[in-house]
Design a protein around this motif. Structure first.
Motif, PDB file in Angstrom:
ATOM      1  N   HIS A  31       0.838  -1.205   0.000  1.00 15.17           N
ATOM      2  CA  HIS A  31       0.000   0.000   0.000  1.00 15.17           C
ATOM      3  C   HIS A  31       0.872   1.254   0.000  1.00 15.17           C
ATOM      4  CE1 HIS A  31       0.967   0.303   4.275  1.00 15.17           C
ATOM      5  NE2 HIS A  31       0.531  -0.938   4.441  1.00 15.17           N
ATOM      6  N   GLN A  32       0.228   2.418   0.048  1.00 11.50           N
ATOM      7  CA  GLN A  32       0.949   3.680  -0.056  1.00 11.50           C
ATOM      8  C   GLN A  32       1.888   3.922   1.118  1.00 11.50           C
ATOM      9  OE1 GLN A  32      -2.253   6.485  -0.644  1.00 11.50           O
ATOM     10  NE2 GLN A  32      -2.078   6.372  -2.873  1.00 11.50           N
ATOM     11  N   GLY A  33       1.612   3.296   2.265  1.00 16.12           N
ATOM     12  CA  GLY A  33       2.527   3.408   3.392  1.00 16.12           C
ATOM     13  C   GLY A  33       3.865   2.773   3.075  1.00 16.12           C
ATOM     14  N   HIS A  34       3.823   1.597   2.438  1.00 19.98           N
ATOM     15  CA  HIS A  34       5.064   0.937   2.005  1.00 19.98           C
ATOM     16  C   HIS A  34       5.786   1.801   0.964  1.00 19.98           C
ATOM     17  CE1 HIS A  34       2.736  -2.949   3.032  1.00 19.98           C
ATOM     18  NE2 HIS A  34       3.584  -2.702   4.016  1.00 19.98           N
ATOM     19  N   GLN A  35       5.027   2.338   0.039  1.00 19.30           N
ATOM     20  CA  GLN A  35       5.588   3.190  -1.006  1.00 19.30           C
ATOM     21  C   GLN A  35       6.298   4.389  -0.392  1.00 19.30           C
ATOM     22  OE1 GLN A  35       2.840   5.599  -3.477  1.00 19.30           O
ATOM     23  NE2 GLN A  35       3.629   4.405  -5.208  1.00 19.30           N
ATOM     24  N   LEU A  36       5.694   4.976   0.623  1.00 16.59           N
ATOM     25  CA  LEU A  36       6.266   6.140   1.279  1.00 16.59           C
ATOM     26  C   LEU A  36       7.561   5.795   2.002  1.00 16.59           C
ATOM     27  CD1 LEU A  36       5.773   9.146   1.820  1.00 16.59           C
ATOM     28  CD2 LEU A  36       4.429   8.502   3.835  1.00 16.59           C
ATOM     29  N   VAL A  37       7.587   4.646   2.683  1.00 21.43           N
ATOM     30  CA  VAL A  37       8.813   4.193   3.349  1.00 21.43           C
ATOM     31  C   VAL A  37       9.939   4.040   2.329  1.00 21.43           C
ATOM     32  CG1 VAL A  37       9.900   2.225   4.519  1.00 21.43           C
ATOM     33  CG2 VAL A  37       7.698   3.079   5.322  1.00 21.43           C
ATOM     34  N   ALA A  38       9.628   3.429   1.175  1.00 23.15           N
ATOM     35  CA  ALA A  38      10.635   3.234   0.131  1.00 23.15           C
ATOM     36  C   ALA A  38      11.156   4.572  -0.388  1.00 23.15           C
ATOM     37  CB  ALA A  38      10.049   2.413  -1.017  1.00 23.15           C
ATOM     38  N   GLU A  39      10.251   5.511  -0.624  1.00 23.92           N
ATOM     39  CA  GLU A  39      10.645   6.824  -1.146  1.00 23.92           C
ATOM     40  C   GLU A  39      11.535   7.570  -0.164  1.00 23.92           C
ATOM     41  OE1 GLU A  39       6.852   8.558  -1.871  1.00 23.92           O
ATOM     42  OE2 GLU A  39       6.718   7.812  -3.935  1.00 23.92           O
ATOM     43  N   ILE A  40      11.165   7.540   1.112  1.00 24.47           N
ATOM     44  CA  ILE A  40      11.948   8.231   2.140  1.00 24.47           C
ATOM     45  C   ILE A  40      13.334   7.606   2.265  1.00 24.47           C
ATOM     46  CG2 ILE A  40      12.114   8.666   4.628  1.00 24.47           C
ATOM     47  CD1 ILE A  40       9.046   8.949   4.648  1.00 24.47           C
ATOM     48  N   ALA A  41      13.384   6.276   2.261  1.00 27.35           N
ATOM     49  CA  ALA A  41      14.670   5.583   2.378  1.00 27.35           C
ATOM     50  C   ALA A  41      15.584   5.925   1.202  1.00 27.35           C
ATOM     51  CB  ALA A  41      14.451   4.077   2.467  1.00 27.35           C
ATOM     52  N   LEU A  42      15.048   5.879  -0.004  1.00 24.63           N
ATOM     53  CA  LEU A  42      15.841   6.208  -1.191  1.00 24.63           C
ATOM     54  C   LEU A  42      16.424   7.611  -1.093  1.00 24.63           C
ATOM     55  CD1 LEU A  42      13.608   4.712  -4.029  1.00 24.63           C
ATOM     56  CD2 LEU A  42      16.016   4.140  -3.651  1.00 24.63           C
ATOM     57  N   ARG A  43      15.590   8.545  -0.703  1.00 24.28           N
ATOM     58  CA  ARG A  43      16.006   9.949  -0.679  1.00 24.28           C
ATOM     59  C   ARG A  43      16.969  10.256   0.470  1.00 24.28           C
ATOM     60  NH1 ARG A  43      11.399  11.782  -0.186  1.00 24.28           N
ATOM     61  NH2 ARG A  43      11.365  12.454   1.991  1.00 24.28           N
ATOM     62  N   ARG A  44      16.610   9.842   1.670  1.00 24.40           N
ATOM     63  CA  ARG A  44      17.399  10.227   2.848  1.00 24.40           C
ATOM     64  C   ARG A  44      18.715   9.459   2.960  1.00 24.40           C
ATOM     65  NH1 ARG A  44      14.472  12.696   6.934  1.00 24.40           N
ATOM     66  NH2 ARG A  44      16.524  12.923   7.929  1.00 24.40           N
ATOM     67  N   LEU A  45      18.730   8.225   2.446  1.00 23.02           N
ATOM     68  CA  LEU A  45      19.953   7.418   2.525  1.00 23.02           C
ATOM     69  C   LEU A  45      20.800   7.534   1.261  1.00 23.02           C
ATOM     70  CD1 LEU A  45      18.380   4.207   4.099  1.00 23.02           C
ATOM     71  CD2 LEU A  45      19.705   5.957   5.287  1.00 23.02           C
ATOM     72  N   GLY A  46      20.273   8.180   0.237  1.00 24.49           N
ATOM     73  CA  GLY A  46      21.015   8.339  -1.006  1.00 24.49           C
ATOM     74  C   GLY A  46      21.305   7.012  -1.689  1.00 24.49           C
ATOM     75  N   LEU A  47      20.309   6.123  -1.732  1.00 25.63           N
ATOM     76  CA  LEU A  47      20.519   4.763  -2.234  1.00 25.63           C
ATOM     77  C   LEU A  47      20.552   4.702  -3.760  1.00 25.63           C
ATOM     78  CD1 LEU A  47      18.014   2.899   0.132  1.00 25.63           C
ATOM     79  CD2 LEU A  47      20.502   3.093   0.405  1.00 25.63           C
ATOM     80  N   ASP A  48      21.348   3.776  -4.274  1.00 22.13           N
ATOM     81  CA  ASP A  48      21.348   3.482  -5.709  1.00 22.13           C
ATOM     82  C   ASP A  48      20.180   2.575  -6.072  1.00 22.13           C
ATOM     83  OD1 ASP A  48      23.817   4.851  -6.447  1.00 22.13           O
ATOM     84  OD2 ASP A  48      24.835   3.291  -5.290  1.00 22.13           O
ATOM     85  N   GLN A  49      19.833   1.670  -5.164  1.00 22.91           N
ATOM     86  CA  GLN A  49      18.707   0.755  -5.365  1.00 22.91           C
ATOM     87  C   GLN A  49      18.008   0.496  -4.041  1.00 22.91           C
ATOM     88  OE1 GLN A  49      19.645  -3.044  -7.140  1.00 22.91           O
ATOM     89  NE2 GLN A  49      20.605  -2.147  -8.958  1.00 22.91           N
ATOM     90  N   LEU A  50      16.755   0.068  -4.131  1.00 24.77           N
ATOM     91  CA  LEU A  50      16.049  -0.465  -2.968  1.00 24.77           C
ATOM     92  C   LEU A  50      15.395  -1.771  -3.402  1.00 24.77           C
ATOM     93  CD1 LEU A  50      14.044   1.191  -0.203  1.00 24.77           C
ATOM     94  CD2 LEU A  50      12.902  -0.585  -1.546  1.00 24.77           C
ATOM     95  N   TRP A  51      15.755  -2.859  -2.734  1.00 22.89           N
ATOM     96  CA  TRP A  51      15.159  -4.164  -3.030  1.00 22.89           C
ATOM     97  C   TRP A  51      13.899  -4.335  -2.197  1.00 22.89           C
ATOM     98  CZ3 TRP A  51      19.782  -8.163  -3.004  1.00 22.89           C
ATOM     99  CH2 TRP A  51      20.722  -7.775  -3.980  1.00 22.89           C
ATOM    100  N   TRP A  52      12.766  -4.358  -2.871  1.00 28.46           N
ATOM    101  CA  TRP A  52      11.460  -4.558  -2.236  1.00 28.46           C
ATOM    102  C   TRP A  52      11.251  -6.065  -2.219  1.00 28.46           C
ATOM    103  CZ3 TRP A  52       7.285  -0.467  -2.360  1.00 28.46           C
ATOM    104  CH2 TRP A  52       6.030  -0.951  -2.016  1.00 28.46           C
TER     105      TRP A  52
END
Length: 201
Positions: A21-42
């Motif tokens: 759901h959108q809560g998961h989507q939001l967690v992924a977006e925040i992690a990508l942005r704040r941690l400066g990730l190249d990838q996020l494995w869902w």
């Protein structure tokens, strides 16, 4: 398992996503942005040892729904745990570490999981395998102060202003990241579907 190149920073975001759901989507977006990730494995898991599987949708269905929810090309939807008979997070992280030398991994989880993290199998081993980023969730903001994990590893907490350094730190290291929150939950969505009522966001 998604393809990576040596030196990349990768977030590992696992769950049953039943449904995503959108809560998961939001967690992924925040992690990508704040941690400066190249990838996020869902990582869509076969199941959750701490939850009932009575209402668990099929793995293929949850993977497809997750693909529709993925916020951008940096998010890689995968279900490799099922293919390798991995049932616990500690097993998965050890497997990932062995197979991917030279990659800077961070375990990503919502703050709602932090409160029961000490019930996970080999939870201390998880904290000592990769750095951990805990993303704020409604009703769980103070979990970073009160949870057993937070107390046990208080010495390893990193200020969230330095969250971008987390992938390069040696575990144990963790941070709590505040940000926008969604009140949606998978259990609320399933309950709403069962009663034909809309889930509140």
């Amino acid at each position: 398992m998604p393809h990576v190149e040596r030196g990349m920073t990768v977030g590992l975001f696992g769950g049953s996503f039943n449904p995503p759901h959108q809560g998961h989507q939001l967690v992924a977006e925040i992690a990508l942005r704040r941690l400066g990730l190249d990838q996020l494995w869902w990582m869509v898991t076969p199941g959750n040892p701490l939850k009932s599987h009575n209402d668990l949708a099929g793995l293929g269905e949850r993977v497809e729904l997750s693909r529709r929810m993925a916020p951008g090309p940096k998010v890689k939807i995968t279900a490799f745990e099922a293919a390798h008979d991995l049932h616990y997070t500690a097993q998965t992280l050890a497997f990932v570490k062995l197979r991917n030398p030279g990659i800077h991994f961070v375990w990503i989880m919502g703050a709602d999981n932090l409160r029961q993290f000490h019930k996970w199998q080999d939870w201390r081993a998880i904290a000592e395998t990769f750095p951990i980023a805990v993303i704020d969730r409604p009703g769980s903001t103070l979990a970073y102060l009160s949870s057993k994990m937070a107390k046990a590893f208080s010495h390893a907490r990193v200020d969230e202003n330095h969250a971008a350094l987390l992938p390069f730190l040696r575990a144990p290291a963790w941070t709590f990241i505040h940000g926008p929150r969604s009140s949606l939950s998978s259990s609320a969505i399933r309950s709403a579907r069962a009663t034909n009522k809309p889930a509140r966001s």
